[in-house]
Design a protein around this motif. Sequence first.
Motif, PDB file in Angstrom:
ATOM      1  N   ASN A  10       0.855  -1.185   0.000  1.00  0.00           N
ATOM      2  CA  ASN A  10       0.000   0.000   0.000  1.00  0.00           C
ATOM      3  C   ASN A  10       0.890   1.233   0.000  1.00  0.00           C
ATOM      4  O   ASN A  10       1.841   1.321   0.775  1.00  0.00           O
ATOM      5  CB  ASN A  10      -0.883   0.024   1.252  1.00  0.00           C
ATOM      6  N   VAL A  11       0.569   2.202  -0.854  1.00  0.00           N
ATOM      7  CA  VAL A  11       1.398   3.406  -0.960  1.00  0.00           C
ATOM      8  C   VAL A  11       0.513   4.639  -0.860  1.00  0.00           C
ATOM      9  O   VAL A  11      -0.437   4.801  -1.642  1.00  0.00           O
ATOM     10  CB  VAL A  11       2.197   3.442  -2.279  1.00  0.00           C
ATOM     11  N   ALA A  12       0.821   5.495   0.097  1.00  0.00           N
ATOM     12  CA  ALA A  12       0.104   6.756   0.279  1.00  0.00           C
ATOM     13  C   ALA A  12       0.946   7.901  -0.264  1.00  0.00           C
ATOM     14  O   ALA A  12       2.111   7.728  -0.644  1.00  0.00           O
ATOM     15  CB  ALA A  12      -0.213   6.989   1.757  1.00  0.00           C
ATOM     16  N   ILE A  42       7.822   2.389   6.936  1.00  0.00           N
ATOM     17  CA  ILE A  42       7.040   1.234   6.487  1.00  0.00           C
ATOM     18  C   ILE A  42       6.248   0.698   7.676  1.00  0.00           C
ATOM     19  O   ILE A  42       6.803   0.478   8.760  1.00  0.00           O
ATOM     20  CB  ILE A  42       7.949   0.127   5.910  1.00  0.00           C
ATOM     21  N   TYR A  43       4.945   0.500   7.471  1.00  0.00           N
ATOM     22  CA  TYR A  43       4.055   0.011   8.535  1.00  0.00           C
ATOM     23  C   TYR A  43       3.463  -1.327   8.099  1.00  0.00           C
ATOM     24  O   TYR A  43       2.955  -1.450   6.978  1.00  0.00           O
ATOM     25  CB  TYR A  43       2.948   1.026   8.803  1.00  0.00           C
ATOM     26  N   VAL A  57       1.592  -4.115   3.784  1.00  0.00           N
ATOM     27  CA  VAL A  57       2.816  -3.316   3.876  1.00  0.00           C
ATOM     28  C   VAL A  57       2.456  -1.908   3.413  1.00  0.00           C
ATOM     29  O   VAL A  57       2.156  -1.699   2.240  1.00  0.00           O
ATOM     30  CB  VAL A  57       3.942  -3.901   2.998  1.00  0.00           C
ATOM     31  N   MET A  58       2.456  -0.966   4.344  1.00  0.00           N
ATOM     32  CA  MET A  58       2.058   0.405   4.035  1.00  0.00           C
ATOM     33  C   MET A  58       3.273   1.323   4.051  1.00  0.00           C
ATOM     34  O   MET A  58       4.008   1.373   5.039  1.00  0.00           O
ATOM     35  CB  MET A  58       1.026   0.896   5.052  1.00  0.00           C
ATOM     36  N   THR A  59       3.500   2.040   2.960  1.00  0.00           N
ATOM     37  CA  THR A  59       4.568   3.041   2.906  1.00  0.00           C
ATOM     38  C   THR A  59       4.056   4.254   2.142  1.00  0.00           C
ATOM     39  O   THR A  59       2.857   4.383   1.897  1.00  0.00           O
ATOM     40  CB  THR A  59       5.848   2.461   2.280  1.00  0.00           C
ATOM     41  N   SER A  60       4.949   5.150   1.756  1.00  0.00           N
ATOM     42  CA  SER A  60       4.497   6.397   1.135  1.00  0.00           C
ATOM     43  C   SER A  60       5.577   6.977   0.243  1.00  0.00           C
ATOM     44  O   SER A  60       6.742   6.576   0.282  1.00  0.00           O
ATOM     45  CB  SER A  60       4.132   7.429   2.213  1.00  0.00           C
TER      46      SER A  60
END
Length: 303
Positions: A10-12, A42-43, A57-60
Amino acid sequence: IVVMPQRVLNVAEKNDAAKELAKIMSQGRFQRREGHSKYNKIYEFNLNILGQDSQMVMTSVSGHLMSLDFIPAFQKWHSCPPVSLFTAQVMNYCPDNFLPIKKTLEQEAKKCQHLVLWTDGDREGENIASEIAEVCKKASSRISLHRARFSEITPRSIQRAYQNLERLNERISQAVDTRKEVDLRIGCAFTRFQTLRLSKVFPTILNKHTVSYGPCQFPTLGFVVDRYKQVQSFVPETFYKIKVTHTTEEASCEFHWKRVRLFHHTACLAIYQICMEDPVAKVISIQRKNKSKWRPVALDTVE
């Protein structure tokens, strides 16, 4: 046989948004680790998404990941006539300060089966999502793309977004690409032309200055100049009006004059004297109407 849960990248658009999204989707139970960029964490957490339990996997990124410029042969001011910039070849590239973010995306994309794009819901957000998708697709051609649509970072909005994932709108992204290319070509061509030309006409004043031009800044400057001229040319004129109020113990009421104001003092004074000769007024009609004030509609951006 042990079946490993699918991994979803996932990318914000910003680190703050990524952290808040992870907090909502994990109900506060997420783990943080470092990526290649010290500003974009990274979360990791678990969530049932796309019909099955998944490792999220959440990052931005930090806004636009890619930049547009002319190829090196046209980048120097004296490398070509300014008019050549309207047809010169351009290139998309990742600036040096964003290379760590790009490296994180490439590394994580290779480990994931799905990519969910959590950028803002406006045109720029769609274009940033397209940039992220392109980077991840090059790193892993098998990764599936999904677009999350949301206008506010609230539990209800985020849940609705990941339960109703959509496709990326390439047409909107291409419209932004076109706008960026037009801005680059027009801005650079006219800026070079103006600067080189005017520095010869006014060498003592503009010898070391850049006379910039932009498709957006010039119309905006026009609005500012027009308003400035209106203010400067405005001639104030004295006016007169009659103000009537009625006050009781419960409330005070102000009555508005239908003519609003008069610019002739004698005429206004005459009407005032007529009112004072018979100061008792009679209310002949009352109009009532309900007025509802709704809360503002959510914006396209998340902050």
